[in-house]
Scaffold this motif. Structure first.
Motif, mmCIF file in Angstrom:
data_model
loop_
_atom_site.group_PDB
_atom_site.id
_atom_site.type_symbol
_atom_site.label_atom_id
_atom_site.label_comp_id
_atom_site.label_asym_id
_atom_site.label_seq_id
_atom_site.Cartn_x
_atom_site.Cartn_y
_atom_site.Cartn_z
ATOM 1 N N ASP A 120 0.897 -3.151 14.360
ATOM 2 C CA ASP A 120 1.184 -1.732 14.609
ATOM 3 C C ASP A 120 2.124 -1.174 13.545
ATOM 4 O O ASP A 120 1.929 -0.066 13.054
ATOM 5 C CB ASP A 120 1.798 -1.529 15.995
ATOM 6 N N ASN A 121 3.133 -1.939 13.196
ATOM 7 C CA ASN A 121 4.063 -1.508 12.160
ATOM 8 C C ASN A 121 3.393 -1.461 10.796
ATOM 9 O O ASN A 121 3.657 -0.558 10.007
ATOM 10 C CB ASN A 121 5.284 -2.421 12.119
ATOM 11 N N TYR A 122 2.536 -2.425 10.505
ATOM 12 C CA TYR A 122 1.804 -2.417 9.240
ATOM 13 C C TYR A 122 0.920 -1.180 9.159
ATOM 14 O O TYR A 122 0.814 -0.552 8.110
ATOM 15 C CB TYR A 122 0.945 -3.664 9.098
ATOM 16 N N GLU A 123 0.277 -0.835 10.259
ATOM 17 C CA GLU A 123 -0.597 0.345 10.285
ATOM 18 C C GLU A 123 0.210 1.605 10.009
ATOM 19 O O GLU A 123 -0.243 2.497 9.288
ATOM 20 C CB GLU A 123 -1.309 0.462 11.631
ATOM 21 N N LYS A 124 1.419 1.694 10.551
ATOM 22 C CA LYS A 124 2.270 2.867 10.311
ATOM 23 C C LYS A 124 2.649 2.968 8.841
ATOM 24 O O LYS A 124 2.631 4.059 8.264
ATOM 25 C CB LYS A 124 3.524 2.802 11.181
ATOM 26 N N LEU A 125 3.009 1.850 8.245
ATOM 27 C CA LEU A 125 3.346 1.852 6.826
ATOM 28 C C LEU A 125 2.145 2.247 5.967
ATOM 29 O O LEU A 125 2.272 3.051 5.037
ATOM 30 C CB LEU A 125 3.858 0.486 6.385
ATOM 31 N N ALA A 126 0.991 1.685 6.274
ATOM 32 C CA ALA A 126 -0.215 2.005 5.511
ATOM 33 C C ALA A 126 -0.575 3.484 5.652
ATOM 34 O O ALA A 126 -0.962 4.133 4.676
ATOM 35 C CB ALA A 126 -1.377 1.119 5.961
ATOM 36 N N ALA A 127 -0.425 4.039 6.848
ATOM 37 C CA ALA A 127 -0.719 5.451 7.076
ATOM 38 C C ALA A 127 0.235 6.341 6.282
ATOM 39 O O ALA A 127 -0.128 7.456 5.893
ATOM 40 C CB ALA A 127 -0.641 5.773 8.563
ATOM 41 N N ALA A 128 1.446 5.851 6.009
ATOM 42 C CA ALA A 128 2.426 6.608 5.234
ATOM 43 C C ALA A 128 2.211 6.438 3.729
ATOM 44 O O ALA A 128 2.982 6.955 2.930
ATOM 45 C CB ALA A 128 3.834 6.171 5.615
ATOM 46 N N GLY A 129 1.180 5.694 3.331
ATOM 47 C CA GLY A 129 0.843 5.556 1.924
ATOM 48 C C GLY A 129 1.388 4.314 1.243
ATOM 49 O O GLY A 129 1.303 4.191 0.026
ATOM 50 N N PHE A 130 1.925 3.382 2.008
ATOM 51 C CA PHE A 130 2.454 2.161 1.421
ATOM 52 C C PHE A 130 1.362 1.110 1.279
ATOM 53 O O PHE A 130 0.434 1.045 2.083
ATOM 54 C CB PHE A 130 3.588 1.593 2.280
ATOM 55 N N VAL A 131 1.485 0.277 0.256
ATOM 56 C CA VAL A 131 0.625 -0.887 0.058
ATOM 57 C C VAL A 131 1.456 -2.090 0.487
ATOM 58 O O VAL A 131 2.569 -2.289 0.000
ATOM 59 C CB VAL A 131 0.192 -1.028 -1.419
ATOM 60 N N ILE A 132 0.935 -2.891 1.386
ATOM 61 C CA ILE A 132 1.656 -4.037 1.933
ATOM 62 C C ILE A 132 1.071 -5.311 1.336
ATOM 63 O O ILE A 132 -0.128 -5.563 1.462
ATOM 64 C CB ILE A 132 1.548 -4.061 3.470
ATOM 65 N N VAL A 133 1.927 -6.082 0.682
ATOM 66 C CA VAL A 133 1.488 -7.328 0.058
ATOM 67 C C VAL A 133 2.380 -8.472 0.529
ATOM 68 O O VAL A 133 3.477 -8.253 1.033
ATOM 69 C CB VAL A 133 1.523 -7.237 -1.487
ATOM 70 N N ARG A 134 1.866 -9.686 0.346
ATOM 71 C CA ARG A 134 2.680 -10.863 0.651
ATOM 72 C C ARG A 134 2.199 -12.034 -0.203
ATOM 73 O O ARG A 134 0.997 -12.151 -0.491
ATOM 74 C CB ARG A 134 2.627 -11.234 2.125
ATOM 75 N N PRO A 135 3.133 -12.878 -0.610
ATOM 76 C CA PRO A 135 2.729 -14.087 -1.333
ATOM 77 C C PRO A 135 2.240 -15.137 -0.343
ATOM 78 O O PRO A 135 2.649 -15.151 0.810
ATOM 79 C CB PRO A 135 4.013 -14.534 -2.021
ATOM 80 N N ASP A 136 1.356 -15.988 -0.807
ATOM 81 C CA ASP A 136 0.828 -17.069 0.019
ATOM 82 C C ASP A 136 0.622 -18.282 -0.886
ATOM 83 O O ASP A 136 0.317 -18.123 -2.063
ATOM 84 C CB ASP A 136 -0.493 -16.621 0.663
ATOM 85 N N ASP A 137 0.806 -19.471 -0.344
ATOM 86 C CA ASP A 137 0.702 -20.689 -1.148
ATOM 87 C C ASP A 137 -0.496 -21.565 -0.806
ATOM 88 O O ASP A 137 -0.787 -22.493 -1.548
ATOM 89 C CB ASP A 137 1.961 -21.547 -0.977
ATOM 90 N N TYR A 138 -1.150 -21.317 0.306
ATOM 91 C CA TYR A 138 -2.201 -22.236 0.729
ATOM 92 C C TYR A 138 -3.552 -21.551 0.734
ATOM 93 O O TYR A 138 -3.657 -20.460 1.287
ATOM 94 C CB TYR A 138 -1.903 -22.789 2.128
ATOM 95 N N PRO A 139 -4.566 -22.055 0.137
ATOM 96 C CA PRO A 139 -4.676 -23.355 -0.522
ATOM 97 C C PRO A 139 -4.212 -23.335 -1.977
ATOM 98 O O PRO A 139 -4.088 -24.381 -2.599
ATOM 99 C CB PRO A 139 -6.160 -23.665 -0.450
ATOM 100 N N ALA A 140 -3.944 -22.162 -2.524
ATOM 101 C CA ALA A 140 -3.436 -22.038 -3.899
ATOM 102 C C ALA A 140 -2.525 -20.820 -3.936
ATOM 103 O O ALA A 140 -2.631 -19.939 -3.078
ATOM 104 C CB ALA A 140 -4.601 -21.865 -4.870
ATOM 105 N N PRO A 141 -1.630 -20.737 -4.918
ATOM 106 C CA PRO A 141 -0.772 -19.552 -5.015
ATOM 107 C C PRO A 141 -1.625 -18.287 -5.158
ATOM 108 O O PRO A 141 -2.547 -18.236 -5.973
ATOM 109 C CB PRO A 141 0.049 -19.801 -6.283
ATOM 110 N N ARG A 142 -1.320 -17.287 -4.336
ATOM 111 C CA ARG A 142 -2.095 -16.055 -4.352
ATOM 112 C C ARG A 142 -1.267 -14.922 -3.760
ATOM 113 O O ARG A 142 -0.221 -15.146 -3.161
ATOM 114 C CB ARG A 142 -3.389 -16.212 -3.566
ATOM 115 N N ILE A 143 -1.754 -13.708 -3.932
ATOM 116 C CA ILE A 143 -1.147 -12.529 -3.332
ATOM 117 C C ILE A 143 -2.191 -11.921 -2.411
ATOM 118 O O ILE A 143 -3.351 -11.740 -2.792
ATOM 119 C CB ILE A 143 -0.704 -11.508 -4.400
ATOM 120 N N LYS A 144 -1.755 -11.600 -1.194
ATOM 121 C CA LYS A 144 -2.658 -10.996 -0.216
ATOM 122 C C LYS A 144 -2.198 -9.578 0.087
ATOM 123 O O LYS A 144 -1.010 -9.274 0.005
ATOM 124 C CB LYS A 144 -2.677 -11.828 1.062
ATOM 125 N N GLN A 145 -3.142 -8.719 0.440
ATOM 126 C CA GLN A 145 -2.852 -7.324 0.774
ATOM 127 C C GLN A 145 -3.355 -7.029 2.179
ATOM 128 O O GLN A 145 -4.441 -7.449 2.569
ATOM 129 C CB GLN A 145 -3.533 -6.380 -0.210
#
Length: 66
Positions: A6-31
């Motif tokens: 719900d909070n992510y949806e509010k941020l996205a509706a306000a025009g924000f891009v939400i990203v996070r780093p992830d390590d499994y199975p390889a280093p990557r960035i997710k949105q």
């Protein structure tokens, strides 16, 4: 720090891009793409390369790392 789709949806509706780093199975960035889903933007050969790319992305004030 906010958690939950719900909070992510509010941020996205306000025009924000939400990203996070992830390590499994390889280093990557997710949105956050909505409806509880994340998509992989790119995979990296090392965590350092991923962290540099993430730092560049976070220079945009409308990009947040959660």
């Amino acid at each position: 720090m906010m958690r939950g789709s719900d909070n992510y949806e509010k941020l996205a509706a306000a025009g924000f891009v939400i990203v996070r780093p992830d390590d499994y199975p390889a280093p990557r960035i997710k949105q956050w793409v909505g409806d509880g889903a994340w998509k992989t933007l790119e995979k990296y050969p090392t965590k350092a390369a991923r962290d540099r790319a993430l730092a560049t992305m976070l220079e945009n004030p409308k990009t947040v790392n959660l």
